[in-house]
Motif scaffolding. Sequence first.
Motif, PDB file in Angstrom:
ATOM      1  N   VAL A  93      -1.868   6.672  -8.114  1.00 62.40           N
ATOM      2  CA  VAL A  93      -1.073   5.630  -7.463  1.00 62.40           C
ATOM      3  C   VAL A  93      -0.723   5.955  -6.012  1.00 62.40           C
ATOM      4  CG1 VAL A  93       1.119   4.367  -7.552  1.00 62.40           C
ATOM      5  CG2 VAL A  93      -0.234   4.675  -9.622  1.00 62.40           C
ATOM      6  N   PRO A  94      -0.240   7.155  -5.679  1.00 64.73           N
ATOM      7  CA  PRO A  94       0.101   7.419  -4.276  1.00 64.73           C
ATOM      8  C   PRO A  94      -1.093   7.258  -3.326  1.00 64.73           C
ATOM      9  CG  PRO A  94       1.041   9.117  -5.676  1.00 64.73           C
ATOM     10  CD  PRO A  94       0.142   8.282  -6.538  1.00 64.73           C
ATOM     11  N   GLN A  95      -2.260   7.756  -3.729  1.00 65.97           N
ATOM     12  CA  GLN A  95      -3.447   7.609  -2.876  1.00 65.97           C
ATOM     13  C   GLN A  95      -3.854   6.147  -2.760  1.00 65.97           C
ATOM     14  OE1 GLN A  95      -3.468   9.734  -5.580  1.00 65.97           O
ATOM     15  NE2 GLN A  95      -3.509  11.751  -4.636  1.00 65.97           N
ATOM     16  N   PHE A  96      -3.760   5.408  -3.864  1.00 66.66           N
ATOM     17  CA  PHE A  96      -4.110   3.994  -3.842  1.00 66.66           C
ATOM     18  C   PHE A  96      -3.184   3.216  -2.901  1.00 66.66           C
ATOM     19  CE2 PHE A  96      -3.234  -0.302  -5.419  1.00 66.66           C
ATOM     20  CZ  PHE A  96      -4.484  -0.866  -5.274  1.00 66.66           C
ATOM     21  N   LEU A  97      -1.881   3.472  -3.016  1.00 64.90           N
ATOM     22  CA  LEU A  97      -0.927   2.769  -2.155  1.00 64.90           C
ATOM     23  C   LEU A  97      -1.152   3.115  -0.688  1.00 64.90           C
ATOM     24  CD1 LEU A  97       2.354   3.024  -4.258  1.00 64.90           C
ATOM     25  CD2 LEU A  97       0.966   0.989  -3.841  1.00 64.90           C
ATOM     26  N   ALA A  98      -1.362   4.393  -0.391  1.00 66.38           N
ATOM     27  CA  ALA A  98      -1.605   4.806   0.994  1.00 66.38           C
ATOM     28  C   ALA A  98      -2.865   4.135   1.540  1.00 66.38           C
ATOM     29  CB  ALA A  98      -1.720   6.324   1.088  1.00 66.38           C
ATOM     30  N   ALA A  99      -3.934   4.123   0.748  1.00 69.77           N
ATOM     31  CA  ALA A  99      -5.181   3.487   1.190  1.00 69.77           C
ATOM     32  C   ALA A  99      -5.005   1.983   1.366  1.00 69.77           C
ATOM     33  CB  ALA A  99      -6.297   3.772   0.187  1.00 69.77           C
ATOM     34  N   SER A 100      -4.237   1.349   0.484  1.00 71.93           N
ATOM     35  CA  SER A 100      -4.005  -0.094   0.578  1.00 71.93           C
ATOM     36  C   SER A 100      -3.263  -0.458   1.862  1.00 71.93           C
ATOM     37  CB  SER A 100      -3.209  -0.587  -0.624  1.00 71.93           C
ATOM     38  OG  SER A 100      -3.945  -0.402  -1.802  1.00 71.93           O
ATOM     39  N   PHE A 101      -2.214   0.311   2.178  1.00 76.30           N
ATOM     40  CA  PHE A 101      -1.459   0.023   3.395  1.00 76.30           C
ATOM     41  C   PHE A 101      -2.303   0.304   4.640  1.00 76.30           C
ATOM     42  CE2 PHE A 101       2.314  -0.008   0.684  1.00 76.30           C
ATOM     43  CZ  PHE A 101       2.965  -1.113   1.204  1.00 76.30           C
ATOM     44  N   GLU A 102      -3.128   1.330   4.600  1.00 81.67           N
ATOM     45  CA  GLU A 102      -4.003   1.626   5.738  1.00 81.67           C
ATOM     46  C   GLU A 102      -4.994   0.479   5.942  1.00 81.67           C
ATOM     47  OE1 GLU A 102      -5.459   3.340   9.056  1.00 81.67           O
ATOM     48  OE2 GLU A 102      -3.672   3.938   7.942  1.00 81.67           O
ATOM     49  N   MET A 103      -5.568  -0.035   4.841  1.00 80.06           N
ATOM     50  CA  MET A 103      -6.487  -1.176   4.948  1.00 80.06           C
ATOM     51  C   MET A 103      -5.766  -2.406   5.489  1.00 80.06           C
ATOM     52  SD  MET A 103      -8.945  -0.758   1.557  1.00 80.06           S
ATOM     53  CE  MET A 103      -8.575  -2.393   1.082  1.00 80.06           C
ATOM     54  N   LEU A 104      -4.534  -2.622   5.073  1.00 75.93           N
ATOM     55  CA  LEU A 104      -3.756  -3.759   5.565  1.00 75.93           C
ATOM     56  C   LEU A 104      -3.527  -3.641   7.072  1.00 75.93           C
ATOM     57  CD1 LEU A 104      -2.174  -6.322   4.777  1.00 75.93           C
ATOM     58  CD2 LEU A 104      -0.184  -4.860   4.456  1.00 75.93           C
ATOM     59  N   ARG A 105      -3.141  -2.447   7.537  1.00 71.48           N
ATOM     60  CA  ARG A 105      -2.928  -2.243   8.974  1.00 71.48           C
ATOM     61  C   ARG A 105      -4.218  -2.429   9.762  1.00 71.48           C
ATOM     62  NH1 ARG A 105       0.707   1.793   7.182  1.00 71.48           N
ATOM     63  NH2 ARG A 105      -0.952   3.331   7.156  1.00 71.48           N
ATOM     64  N   GLU A 106      -5.321  -1.850   9.256  1.00 72.44           N
ATOM     65  CA  GLU A 106      -6.609  -1.989   9.946  1.00 72.44           C
ATOM     66  C   GLU A 106      -7.063  -3.443   9.969  1.00 72.44           C
ATOM     67  OE1 GLU A 106      -9.479   0.627   8.194  1.00 72.44           O
ATOM     68  OE2 GLU A 106      -8.402   2.429   8.848  1.00 72.44           O
ATOM     69  N   GLY A 107      -6.925  -4.130   8.837  1.00 72.13           N
ATOM     70  CA  GLY A 107      -7.324  -5.543   8.764  1.00 72.13           C
ATOM     71  C   GLY A 107      -6.523  -6.387   9.734  1.00 72.13           C
ATOM     72  N   HIS A 108      -5.232  -6.110   9.827  1.00 70.93           N
ATOM     73  CA  HIS A 108      -4.370  -6.843  10.756  1.00 70.93           C
ATOM     74  C   HIS A 108      -4.824  -6.600  12.189  1.00 70.93           C
ATOM     75  CE1 HIS A 108      -0.568  -7.018  13.208  1.00 70.93           C
ATOM     76  NE2 HIS A 108      -0.677  -8.245  12.772  1.00 70.93           N
ATOM     77  N   SER A 109      -5.110  -5.358  12.535  1.00 71.03           N
ATOM     78  CA  SER A 109      -5.559  -5.024  13.891  1.00 71.03           C
ATOM     79  C   SER A 109      -6.884  -5.705  14.216  1.00 71.03           C
ATOM     80  CB  SER A 109      -5.729  -3.509  14.048  1.00 71.03           C
ATOM     81  OG  SER A 109      -4.515  -2.863  13.895  1.00 71.03           O
ATOM     82  N   HIS A 110      -7.822  -5.652  13.275  1.00 67.14           N
ATOM     83  CA  HIS A 110      -9.131  -6.280  13.506  1.00 67.14           C
ATOM     84  C   HIS A 110      -9.008  -7.788  13.631  1.00 67.14           C
ATOM     85  CE1 HIS A 110     -11.506  -2.679  13.155  1.00 67.14           C
ATOM     86  NE2 HIS A 110     -10.923  -2.367  12.006  1.00 67.14           N
TER      87      HIS A 110
END
Length: 183
Positions: A93-110
């Motif tokens: 769960v911790p790795q999944f949540l961290a990866a999910s938030f990173e993808m959200l930030r990257e997607g927002h930036s792109h």
Amino acid sequence: MADDAKPLLIKRYASRRLYNTETSDYVTLEDIAKFIREGREVQIIDLKSGDDLTRQYLLQIVAEHESRGESVLPVDVLTDLVRSYTGAAQSVVPQFLAASFEMLREGHSHLLENMTKIPGPMASMPGIEALQAQQKAFLKNMMAGWGTAGSSGPEPEETGDERAELDAIKKQLAELQSKLSKM
């Protein structure tokens, strides 16, 4: 190393007061939340024991916002988090949540970056610049608190005009996405 690249060190005294070592003054949880919203990393340590208390205080900030009705986490997500503390899911769960938030930030930036690079016929559409500016502002406000700078307090109540404007922006975004998918 730049100053904002180093975590802002906050010391917790025995009296439970929090001391900002950078500005030499006492701070509140809301101050710490503001630093984080502004993009600063923070580290909170117990002065006496040297224990890192950062996680404990970040969870307290989230809990306080949730208790004031500033809900970000739906009940089913909170329930799943509690369930994840028992069993094999605890390690994933911790790795999944961290990866999910990173993808959200990257997607927002792109998405924001691509809003300014709309190709071909779309660029010549009348009012496209205004639409892009509205959508950029909408997305920035929508993503506030997800790793980007946002407001530090509760959102003001929306008026009917603001709701209508938001609905119009959503409709324009849907139309633009539809047109882009046809290209």
